[in-house]
Design a protein around this motif. Structure first.
Motif, PDB file in Angstrom:
ATOM      1  N   ILE A   1       0.835  -1.205   0.000  1.00 55.89           N
ATOM      2  CA  ILE A   1       0.000   0.000   0.000  1.00 55.89           C
ATOM      3  C   ILE A   1       0.871   1.257   0.000  1.00 55.89           C
ATOM      4  O   ILE A   1       0.622   2.196  -0.761  1.00 55.89           O
ATOM      5  N   ALA A   2       1.896   1.272   0.842  1.00 54.06           N
ATOM      6  CA  ALA A   2       2.782   2.436   0.895  1.00 54.06           C
ATOM      7  C   ALA A   2       3.549   2.616  -0.420  1.00 54.06           C
ATOM      8  O   ALA A   2       3.754   3.751  -0.875  1.00 54.06           O
ATOM      9  N   GLY A   3       3.946   1.515  -1.043  1.00 50.48           N
ATOM     10  CA  GLY A   3       4.654   1.596  -2.323  1.00 50.48           C
ATOM     11  C   GLY A   3       3.785   2.192  -3.420  1.00 50.48           C
ATOM     12  O   GLY A   3       4.226   3.054  -4.182  1.00 50.48           O
ATOM     13  N   TRP A   4       2.539   1.738  -3.507  1.00 46.91           N
ATOM     14  CA  TRP A   4       1.635   2.297  -4.516  1.00 46.91           C
ATOM     15  C   TRP A   4       1.304   3.752  -4.209  1.00 46.91           C
ATOM     16  O   TRP A   4       1.196   4.568  -5.133  1.00 46.91           O
ATOM     17  N   LEU A   5       1.159   4.082  -2.942  1.00 43.63           N
ATOM     18  CA  LEU A   5       0.886   5.465  -2.573  1.00 43.63           C
ATOM     19  C   LEU A   5       2.043   6.377  -2.976  1.00 43.63           C
ATOM     20  O   LEU A   5       1.831   7.474  -3.509  1.00 43.63           O
ATOM     21  N   LEU A   6       3.266   5.921  -2.768  1.00 37.58           N
ATOM     22  CA  LEU A   6       4.425   6.724  -3.157  1.00 37.58           C
ATOM     23  C   LEU A   6       4.548   6.853  -4.677  1.00 37.58           C
ATOM     24  O   LEU A   6       4.963   7.908  -5.172  1.00 37.58           O
ATOM     25  N   THR A   7       4.186   5.831  -5.426  1.00 39.18           N
ATOM     26  CA  THR A   7       4.232   5.966  -6.883  1.00 39.18           C
ATOM     27  C   THR A   7       3.148   6.921  -7.381  1.00 39.18           C
ATOM     28  O   THR A   7       3.377   7.665  -8.343  1.00 39.18           O
ATOM     29  N   VAL A   8       2.002   6.958  -6.724  1.00 35.47           N
ATOM     30  CA  VAL A   8       0.965   7.936  -7.091  1.00 35.47           C
ATOM     31  C   VAL A   8       1.422   9.348  -6.737  1.00 35.47           C
ATOM     32  O   VAL A   8       1.185  10.290  -7.507  1.00 35.47           O
TER      33      VAL A   8
END
Length: 93
Positions: free
Chosen positions: A43-50
């Motif tokens: 979740i944190a990885g996808w949030l950072l890519t967004v």
């Protein structure tokens, strides 16, 4: 210099996405991840890519921002892959 702003969250996001996989987590930490850790990393990885995408659009606009982001995301994934390979290789020697 302005391309560095979306690059940093892209590298951090790719790192967290890689660490959300049990194999990479085990290679880096030496143990298996707990139950909620991979989900939190994902979740944190996808949030950072967004966040990286949003900052690229803010810097270059809607026309060029996603193109810049895709290029930076490619470089970020390669950087993370090289770091993971380097660390695993030196641990085996």
């Amino acid at each position: 210099m302005t391309a560095l702003l979306p690059f940093i969250p892209a590298v951090l996001g790719m790192s967290l996405l890689a660490l959300s996989m049990p194999k990479h987590y085990h290679d880096q930490g030496g143990k298996q991840p707990s139950g909620v850790t991979p989900l939190a990393f994902r979740i944190a990885g996808w949030l950072l890519t967004v966040i990286s995408l949003a900052s690229a659009i803010a810097i270059q606009g809607r026309a060029i921002g996603p193109i810049l982001w895709l290029g930076l995301l490619t470089v970020a994934a390669q950087v993370v892959a090289l770091i993971l390979t380097y660390r695993v290789r030196w641990r085996q020697i």
